[in-house]
Design an enzyme around this catalytic site. Structure first.
Site, PDB file in Angstrom:
ATOM      1  CE  LYS A 302      15.595  19.489  33.831  1.00  0.00           C
ATOM      2  NZ  LYS A 302      15.665  20.339  32.656  1.00  0.00           N
ATOM      3  CD  GLU A 409      17.880  31.730  22.448  1.00  0.00           C
ATOM      4  OE1 GLU A 409      18.657  31.052  21.729  1.00  0.00           O
ATOM      5  OE2 GLU A 409      17.589  31.399  23.613  1.00  0.00           O
ATOM      6  NE  ARG A 437      24.203  31.592  21.501  1.00  0.00           N
ATOM      7  CZ  ARG A 437      24.084  30.469  22.175  1.00  0.00           C
ATOM      8  NH1 ARG A 437      23.008  29.730  22.067  1.00  0.00           N
ATOM      9  NH2 ARG A 437      25.045  30.074  22.954  1.00  0.00           N
TER      10      ARG A 437
HETATM   11  C1  LIG Z   1      20.785  30.550  24.596  1.00  0.00           C
HETATM   12  C2  LIG Z   1      19.981  30.100  25.776  1.00  0.00           C
HETATM   13  N1  LIG Z   1      18.634  30.137  25.716  1.00  0.00           N
HETATM   14  C3  LIG Z   1      17.903  29.744  26.770  1.00  0.00           C
HETATM   15  C4  LIG Z   1      18.516  29.288  27.909  1.00  0.00           C
HETATM   16  C5  LIG Z   1      17.688  28.907  29.123  1.00  0.00           C
HETATM   17  N2  LIG Z   1      17.880  27.509  29.526  1.00  0.00           N
HETATM   18  C6  LIG Z   1      18.709  27.143  30.517  1.00  0.00           C
HETATM   19  S1  LIG Z   1      18.745  25.519  30.770  1.00  0.00           S
HETATM   20  C7  LIG Z   1      17.610  25.246  29.554  1.00  0.00           C
HETATM   21  C8  LIG Z   1      17.150  23.868  29.246  1.00  0.00           C
HETATM   22  C9  LIG Z   1      18.273  23.019  28.825  1.00  0.00           C
HETATM   23  O1  LIG Z   1      17.769  21.748  28.549  1.00  0.00           O
HETATM   24  P1  LIG Z   1      18.750  20.558  28.282  1.00  0.00           P
HETATM   25  O2  LIG Z   1      19.867  21.008  27.423  1.00  0.00           O
HETATM   26  O3  LIG Z   1      17.959  19.402  27.814  1.00  0.00           O
HETATM   27  O4  LIG Z   1      19.370  20.288  29.693  1.00  0.00           O
HETATM   28  P2  LIG Z   1      18.620  19.812  31.032  1.00  0.00           P
HETATM   29  O5  LIG Z   1      18.289  21.043  31.802  1.00  0.00           O
HETATM   30  O6  LIG Z   1      17.398  19.051  30.645  1.00  0.00           O
HETATM   31  O7  LIG Z   1      19.624  18.985  31.691  1.00  0.00           O
HETATM   32  C10 LIG Z   1      17.226  26.444  28.964  1.00  0.00           C
HETATM   33  C11 LIG Z   1      16.226  26.595  27.893  1.00  0.00           C
HETATM   34  C12 LIG Z   1      19.917  29.273  27.927  1.00  0.00           C
HETATM   35  N3  LIG Z   1      20.600  28.877  29.010  1.00  0.00           N
HETATM   36  N4  LIG Z   1      20.622  29.675  26.861  1.00  0.00           N
END
Ligand SMILES: Cc1ncc(C[n+]2csc(CCOP(=O)(O)OP(=O)(O)O)c2C)c(N)n1
Length: 675
Positions: A302, A409, A437
């Site tokens: 990342k 959630e 959610r």
């Molecule tokens: C239902 C939901 N909860 C929380 C989020 C907030 N959110 C956006 S990106 C993210 C992290 C995602 O991590 P990952 O899937 O590992 O992808 P990365 O950003 O590391 O590429 C979160 C928690 C979201 N988009 N959707």
């Protein structure tokens, strides 16, 4: 570029080396241009895409870290598949910037997340290569499985690829999808982009499992030989699958460092170095030929290429922007005529200066720590948003009373219900949009049991640059229908603290909504002069003859601004801080309906089912006496999705709920009628 459109297949023959050192990226207008590059040009294209992102996104702001990590993966995907025919789904889709760059949108990048500019997520209106407009995590495998199931009926069915991050794979819905997919005959490629981070460090046992795969000795040994092992993956369809099964236990362990996915019926391949673009391309070409559901585990970093990337991935997950860029930030050509927000010259409530600004989030987080100091029953919960909700400070202060469930959630809400049942006072800080959610758990586990779980709904109202996937504009409607709930919204910092305090004394589910905004610096009434904060009591802030605005939460400030502007023109209107959408202060409302010509309701929420609807319903119960009741006008977001804009204020203007719009509506209503 007018190159022929090469079909995905074996790598193109090496082109003459680019002796002029000119930009490869400049020649990319469509993925077919990516496919026409010679293999030895591809790493340079990746570097150029990464440089482009570093330059532009640090200027515009946006999700930088994940995008820097998936550059090679995206380039390889577009070289191996043809997504005019095959289908590509990004989970959340915050990591789709390289995809946007390669699919004809790089020239619009300076407009990213701005009014009328490029969306920060995939969006079908923007490109035929974007299938869905998403922003919530965990759904890409289900979407992919749906596509694959439908497309399987076609002869020579297209390939379907879902790209999902390691944290999103931990979301319940993604597990549900894998569970289903593994038991089907679908042909689906799930690319697991594992960078070990959510927004914060990934949590949970799945994350521990993936990290064991990364570090296992067997895999490290296999990693040194990955290329030859990948080459051992046979190439041809069903025979390939059979041969793959026959690779024997040693090979299976090399490819299947753990059997969790395999046991679910999902073929596991990896882990593969996600920054070795040639290896990725080669691997994708081979797994493309496998039958069934395949999970390709790709390891990425990342924030790769950013100086803070390796040490602080969380800092680069999303950046604010503002750094100067080689790319000119042009004024976005307006598709829609959007009036600029009008900030009143003299404001009833001083807006905080940039240096001293305090967000609602920070006030909430500090108040919760304060509460937890006094009440040992208070526990804090987040679903993967410790920093976004401000709870990271709580976690430092009370590590054993802080619970991060990951992007789950549903689970967070049900777990909070369990904690409340056992006597704790859980406070679940979940963005308004993400609580959607957990709706069924809010209904069954919390509301139906009448348990004292407090929900702190941050990012309530329009949120600006993230747009419709993230606008928190449905929560009043979806919570208001549930018996037992108390719904409240603070207008300022003092009421954040007071309402949170009240929530701990009310033995019912309690939701507190507040926006992605700063609190006002000079509050309209000192704490000592406020009306006591009993459940269901509103507070009159300003008296008016003909009309009164009933405002909810942060919109009280907008109402006061409008009232002051009107007063400057000799028109006196009243302002009420409703404080509760449920239960409403029906006594005060009845009095106002009898004593005014107009009652206006004002909320930063959809009109359908929101605070204004609650007022209309309550008004329908008020008996009419001698004089007719006031007419009610509901000001809220119209029945459409509010698109992303540079600021929340612009969205308020677009929805007609900013101060100037309120003033205009009232001026129209109160204009003397010509005889
Ligand atoms: C239902 C939901 N909860 C929380 C989020 C907030 N959110 C956006 S990106 C993210 C992290 C995602 O991590 P990952 O899937 O590992 O992808 P990365 O950003 O590391 O590429 C979160 C928690 C979201 N988009 N959707």
């Amino acid at each position: 570029m007018t190159s022929p459109h090469p079909e995905p297949g074996p790598p193109a023959a090496p082109a003459a080396a680019d002796s002029h050192g000119s930009s490869l990226l400049a020649r990319i207008d469509d993925p077919c241009d990516v496919r026409s590059l010679a293999p030895e040009e591809v790493p340079r294209l990746c570097e150029e895409v990464r440089g482009f992102l570093l330059d532009t996104v640090q200027a515009t702001g946006g999700h930088l870290g994940s995008n820097l990590g998936v550059v090679e993966l995206t380039v390889a995907l577009h070289r191996v598949f043809d997504f005019r025919r095959d289908r590509l789904v990004f989970d959340v889709s915050h990591q789709a910037y390289p995809h946007k760059v390669l699919t004809g949108r790089k020239d619009r990048f300076a407009t990213l997340r701005r009014t009328d500019g490029l969306c920060g997520f995939t969006h079908p209106d923007e490109s035929e290569y974007d299938l869905f407009h998403t922003g919530h995590a965990g759904t890409s495998v289900s979407l992919g499985l749906g596509l694959a199931t439908a497309l399987a009926r076609e002869a020579d069915a297209p390939h379907v690829v879902s790209v999902i991050g390691d944290a999103s794979l931990g979301a319940g819905v993604a597990f549900e999808a894998l569970n289903h997919a593994g038991a089907t005959q679908a042909r689906l490629l799930v690319v697991l982009n594992d960078n070990e981070w959510s927004i914060s460090k990934s949590v949970g046992s799945l994350s521990r499992y993936l990290s064991r795969i990364r570090t296992s000795r067997l895999v490290q040994r296999a990693g040194q030989e990955t290329r030859s092992l990948i080459e051992a993956l046979p190439l041809i369809g069903r025979r390939a699958s059979k041969a793959f099964d026959d690779l024997g236990e040693v090979m299976r362990h090399a490819f299947v460092p753990g059997h969790v996915f395999e046991e679910l019926g999902v073929r596991y391949v990896g882990p593969v170095d996600g920054h070795d673009v040639a290896l990725l391309e080669e691997t994708l070409r081979r797994v493309r030929e496998l039958e069934g559901v395949v999970l390709l585990h790709v390891l990425t970093e990342k924030g790769k290429g950013h100086p803070d990337g390796p040490s602080h991935p969380e800092r680069v997950h999303a950046v604010k922007g503002g750094k100067s860029s080689a790319l000119k930030i042009e004024k976005v050509p307006a598709k829609l005529e959007v009036p600029k927000p009008v900030v009143p010259k003299s404001s009833t409530l001083d807006r905080p200066s940039a240096e001293s600004a305090t967000s609602f989030t920070k006030v909430f987080a500090d108040a919760l720590i304060d509460l937890a100091e006094r009440d040992v029953r208070v526990h804090a919960m987040t679903a993967a948003m410790p920093s976004g909700t401000g709870l990271d400070t709580f976690a430092e202060r009370f590590p054993t009373r802080f619970h991060d469930t990951g992007i789950c959630e549903q689970h967070a809400v049900a777990m909070a219900a369990g904690m409340a049942k056992a006597g704790l006072r859980p406070v679940a800080a979940i963005y308004s949009t993400f609580l959607q959610r957990g709706y069924d758990q809010v209904f069954q586990e919390v509301a139906l049991q009448d348990l004292p779980v407090t929900f702190a709904l941050d990012r309530a109202g329009p949120v600006g640059q993230d747009g419709p996937t993230h606008n928190g504009v449905f929560d009043i409607a979806y919570l208001r229908t549930l018996p037992n709930f108390v719904l409240a919204a603070p207008r300022d910092a003092t009421d954040v603290r007071r309402l949170l305090d009240l929530a701990m004394r009310v033995d019912h589910p309690f939701a507190l909504r507040f926006p992605r905004a700063n609190v006002v610096q000079r509050e309209v009434l000192p704490e000592g002069e406020r009306r006591s904060l009993d459940v269901g009591t509103a507070e009159v802030l300003r008296e008016g003859e003909a009309a009164t605005i009933w405002a909810y939460g942060a919109m009280v400030g907008v109402a006061l601004d409008a009232a002051q502007a009107l007063a400057g023109r000799g028109i006196e209107v009243g302002v009420v801080d409703a404080r509760f959408a449920k239960p409403l202060d029906e006594d005060l409302l009845a009095r106002h309906l009898r004593s005014h010509r107009y009652v206006l309701t004002l909320e930063d929420h959809q009109r359908a089912g929101g605070f204004g609807s609650a007022v209309l319903e309550a008004a329908s119960r008020v008996p009419e006496l001698d004089t007719p009741l006031a007419r009610i006008k509901v000001l809220g977001i119209p029945d459409r999705y509010l698109v992303h804009m540079t600021t929340r204020e612009e969205q308020l203007v677009a929805a007609g709920i900013d101060g100037a719009s309120v003033e205009r509506v009232l001026t129209g209503l109160l204009r003397p009628v010509p005889r």
